[in-house]
Design an enzyme around this catalytic site. Sequence first.
Site, short mmCIF file in Angstrom:
data_model
loop_
_atom_site.label_atom_id
_atom_site.label_comp_id
_atom_site.label_asym_id
_atom_site.label_seq_id
_atom_site.Cartn_x
_atom_site.Cartn_y
_atom_site.Cartn_z
N GLY A 7 -7.77 9.79 9.13
CA GLY A 7 -8.06 10.02 10.55
C GLY A 7 -9.10 11.10 10.81
N ALA A 57 -9.31 5.77 3.54
CA ALA A 57 -9.06 6.90 4.45
C ALA A 57 -10.23 7.87 4.54
CB ALA A 57 -7.81 7.67 4.05
N LYS A 69 0.88 -1.18 0.00
CA LYS A 69 0.00 0.00 0.00
C LYS A 69 0.91 1.21 0.00
CE LYS A 69 -2.81 2.98 2.47
NZ LYS A 69 -3.48 3.47 3.64
C1 LIG Z 1 -4.04 2.27 8.16
C2 LIG Z 1 -3.87 3.05 6.96
O1 LIG Z 1 -3.37 2.61 5.99
C3 LIG Z 1 -4.35 4.45 6.97
O2 LIG Z 1 -3.32 5.25 6.55
C4 LIG Z 1 -5.54 4.49 6.11
O3 LIG Z 1 -5.38 5.41 5.12
C5 LIG Z 1 -6.81 4.56 6.85
O4 LIG Z 1 -7.28 5.86 7.11
P1 LIG Z 1 -8.32 6.09 8.31
O5 LIG Z 1 -7.54 5.91 9.54
O6 LIG Z 1 -8.83 7.49 8.09
O7 LIG Z 1 -9.40 5.08 8.19
#
Ligand SMILES: CC(=O)[C@@H](O)[C@H](O)COP(=O)(O)O
Length: 257
Positions: A157, A184, A96
């Site tokens: 986040g 995300a 990723k």
């Molecule tokens: C765990 C991961 O790969 C994060 O960088 C991902 O982009 C998830 O984002 P959120 O924490 O906003 O769900």
Amino acid sequence: MFEVYGESVASRFLLGTAQYPSPQILSDAVKVSGAEILTVSLRRETAGSGGGGRFWDLIRELNVKVLPNTAGCHSVKEAVTTAKMARDLFGTDWIKLEVIGHHDSLQPDVFGLVEAARILSDDGFKVFPYTTDDIVVGERLLDAGCQVLMPWCAPIGSAKGPVNPDALRAYRSHFKGIPLVVDAGLGRPSHAAAVLELGFDAVLLNTAVAKAGDPVAMAKAFAVAIEAGRLAYEAQPLEPRDMAVPSTPVLGMAVFE
Ligand SMILES: CC(=O)[C@@H](O)[C@H](O)COP(=O)(O)O
């Protein structure tokens, strides 16, 4: 079920492994989520450290596919080096790819992302790029060798959910046949259902589950919502319309004056 890099994946729920209150809660959340793919950060799970070793044992016991990530990388060089270390450590060519371009919003550096995606694809990696909802960038990522695209719906986040549903709708419609994972910014199960209803193949999330008051219950809630969203998409929902349309037919009914 969706296909990515030639592999069939039954669960449309990809889950991150950071920030859980305890390893046990992480383990329980993964089990109820039904997730088959977990993303893990190489920067956290450094080879040889005691904590990393225990964490790795836990992931192994869950019997899932690992998608290492380059979280925290801000340059092409850093991301490529981290990806190569992840390949050795986790024994997978899946990565990723995150190349962060802006400290506050954690917005991807899309130019660096395309460059790193090309370098890694040429080196045999199967790249899962964390990107924006920009269609042109998506095209460049496909040109660079990516076979899946992972647009954000809001900053990492932030838990805001889809801040630009029109852009996501256009993205889905443009990239017909390409596996698309919203990665995300999801905060609530209803956000996940909404993007599945748009036809996205899956979601990847972390914070909304890990930082919930009850992460295990929230993992279950997301799993149910993701399934509901997909079922709704397959059932071909009505498009919204401006004018009212009577839902009760009046034809042939008696008229009272
Ligand atoms: C765990 C991961 O790969 C994060 O960088 C991902 O982009 C998830 O984002 P959120 O924490 O906003 O769900």
